[in-house]
Design a protein around this motif. Structure first.
Motif, mmCIF file in Angstrom:
data_model
loop_
_atom_site.group_PDB
_atom_site.id
_atom_site.type_symbol
_atom_site.label_atom_id
_atom_site.label_comp_id
_atom_site.label_asym_id
_atom_site.label_seq_id
_atom_site.Cartn_x
_atom_site.Cartn_y
_atom_site.Cartn_z
ATOM 1 N N UNK A 126 0.813 -1.223 0.000
ATOM 2 C CA UNK A 126 0.000 0.000 0.000
ATOM 3 C C UNK A 126 0.844 1.269 0.000
ATOM 4 N N UNK A 127 1.966 1.294 0.704
ATOM 5 C CA UNK A 127 2.835 2.483 0.678
ATOM 6 C C UNK A 127 3.401 2.709 -0.718
ATOM 7 N N UNK A 128 3.773 1.643 -1.382
ATOM 8 C CA UNK A 128 4.301 1.742 -2.739
ATOM 9 C C UNK A 128 3.214 2.217 -3.701
ATOM 10 N N UNK A 129 1.991 1.736 -3.505
ATOM 11 C CA UNK A 129 0.878 2.145 -4.359
ATOM 12 C C UNK A 129 0.644 3.646 -4.258
ATOM 13 N N UNK A 130 0.710 4.202 -3.061
ATOM 14 C CA UNK A 130 0.550 5.649 -2.877
ATOM 15 C C UNK A 130 1.611 6.420 -3.663
ATOM 16 N N UNK A 136 -11.604 0.841 -7.704
ATOM 17 C CA UNK A 136 -11.915 -0.210 -6.734
ATOM 18 C C UNK A 136 -10.681 -0.443 -5.869
ATOM 19 N N UNK A 137 -10.786 -0.102 -4.589
ATOM 20 C CA UNK A 137 -9.633 -0.255 -3.707
ATOM 21 C C UNK A 137 -9.267 -1.722 -3.514
ATOM 22 N N UNK A 180 -5.459 2.237 -9.762
ATOM 23 C CA UNK A 180 -4.916 3.576 -9.541
ATOM 24 C C UNK A 180 -6.010 4.541 -9.077
ATOM 25 N N UNK A 181 -5.620 5.496 -8.237
ATOM 26 C CA UNK A 181 -6.555 6.435 -7.631
ATOM 27 C C UNK A 181 -7.000 7.498 -8.633
ATOM 28 N N UNK A 182 -8.093 7.243 -9.311
ATOM 29 C CA UNK A 182 -8.595 8.151 -10.336
ATOM 30 C C UNK A 182 -9.048 9.496 -9.766
ATOM 31 N N UNK A 183 -9.338 9.559 -8.471
ATOM 32 C CA UNK A 183 -9.739 10.832 -7.865
ATOM 33 C C UNK A 183 -8.612 11.866 -7.956
ATOM 34 N N UNK A 184 -7.370 11.407 -7.902
ATOM 35 C CA UNK A 184 -6.235 12.331 -8.058
ATOM 36 C C UNK A 184 -6.264 12.997 -9.428
ATOM 37 N N UNK A 244 -18.544 -2.133 -7.923
ATOM 38 C CA UNK A 244 -18.230 -0.880 -8.607
ATOM 39 C C UNK A 244 -19.075 0.227 -7.994
ATOM 40 N N UNK A 245 -18.428 1.283 -7.545
ATOM 41 C CA UNK A 245 -19.141 2.420 -6.986
ATOM 42 C C UNK A 245 -19.670 3.274 -8.127
ATOM 43 N N UNK A 246 -20.961 3.552 -8.079
ATOM 44 C CA UNK A 246 -21.592 4.338 -9.141
ATOM 45 C C UNK A 246 -22.660 5.240 -8.544
ATOM 46 N N UNK A 247 -23.036 6.300 -9.282
ATOM 47 C CA UNK A 247 -24.078 7.191 -8.771
ATOM 48 C C UNK A 247 -25.422 6.481 -8.711
ATOM 49 N N UNK A 248 -26.162 6.775 -7.655
ATOM 50 C CA UNK A 248 -27.488 6.171 -7.515
ATOM 51 C C UNK A 248 -28.431 6.705 -8.583
#
Length: 189
Positions: A19-23, A50-51, A56-60, A104-108
């Motif tokens: 996880x540290x490397x992933x960050x 998906x964690x 990869x963190x697409x929010x970034x 998968x997280x999606x809008x309601x």
């Protein structure tokens, strides 16, 4: 190698990243992504990483674009699991999200953005090849959706791994990326 073989190998490789490397890798992906310039981008279709799949963190990346492009509209996919199709739903700070049966997280709910209105799309993948064809998760949601989009839509994938030489079982329905961002480079196809 086939998509199935590559999917197995790269799921395991990605799961093995501490996880540290992933960050750190996500930060390097962001730095490489920032090397690109997008003119006339007003609508971005992104996805919630998906964690549990170590994506990869697409929010970034979407956060960077929101700060770089005033008025950028964000959309997230909403999947129809019966026919493996999806729609892009506009989101805002009031959007409520949930996880579907694939996790998968999606809008309601939300306003559907027509495929022709989307300028840039982040496309999930495990790995791609030297021609920009990708190995996704095997359901074809994005390939089906991208056929409905404009020809000039910009398609970007993020991967912790450099492209493989070739995907042996690429088919006529597969749609290549325009860019793949890795920690080592920005690949343009």
């Amino acid at each position: 190698m086939t998509k199935k073989e590559l999917r197995k190998i790269y799921k395991e490789k990605r799961a093995a990243i501490p996880s540290k490397e992933k960050l750190k890798l996500d930060d390097v992906l962001l730095i490489n992504f920032q090397r690109l310039y997008f003119e006339d981008v007003a609508v971005l279709l992104t996805y919630w990483a998906k964690t549990d799949a170590q994506e990869p963190n697409t929010h970034l990346f979407s956060g960077f674009l929101r700060h770089s492009i005033p008025g950028l509209q964000l959309a997230y996919p909403k999947c129809d699991l019966n026919n493996y199709s999806m729609e892009a739903l506009q989101v805002n700070e009031d959007t409520v999200y949930y996880s579907n049966q694939y996790g998968i997280t999606e809008p309601k709910e939300g306003i559907i953005i027509e495929p022709a209105e989307i300028d840039l799309v982040f496309v999930p993948l495990l790995v791609c090849d030297n021609n920009g064809y990708r190995v996704g998760y095997g359901k074809g949601f994005y390939d089906r959706y991208l056929t409905r989009c404009r020809r000039d839509i910009i398609k970007i994938g993020f991967s912790y791994f450099d492209p493989v030489e070739k995907i042996d079982d690429k088919n006529d329905f597969d749609i290549p990326l325009d860019y793949c961002i890795t920690p080592e480079s920005v690949y343009e196809f």
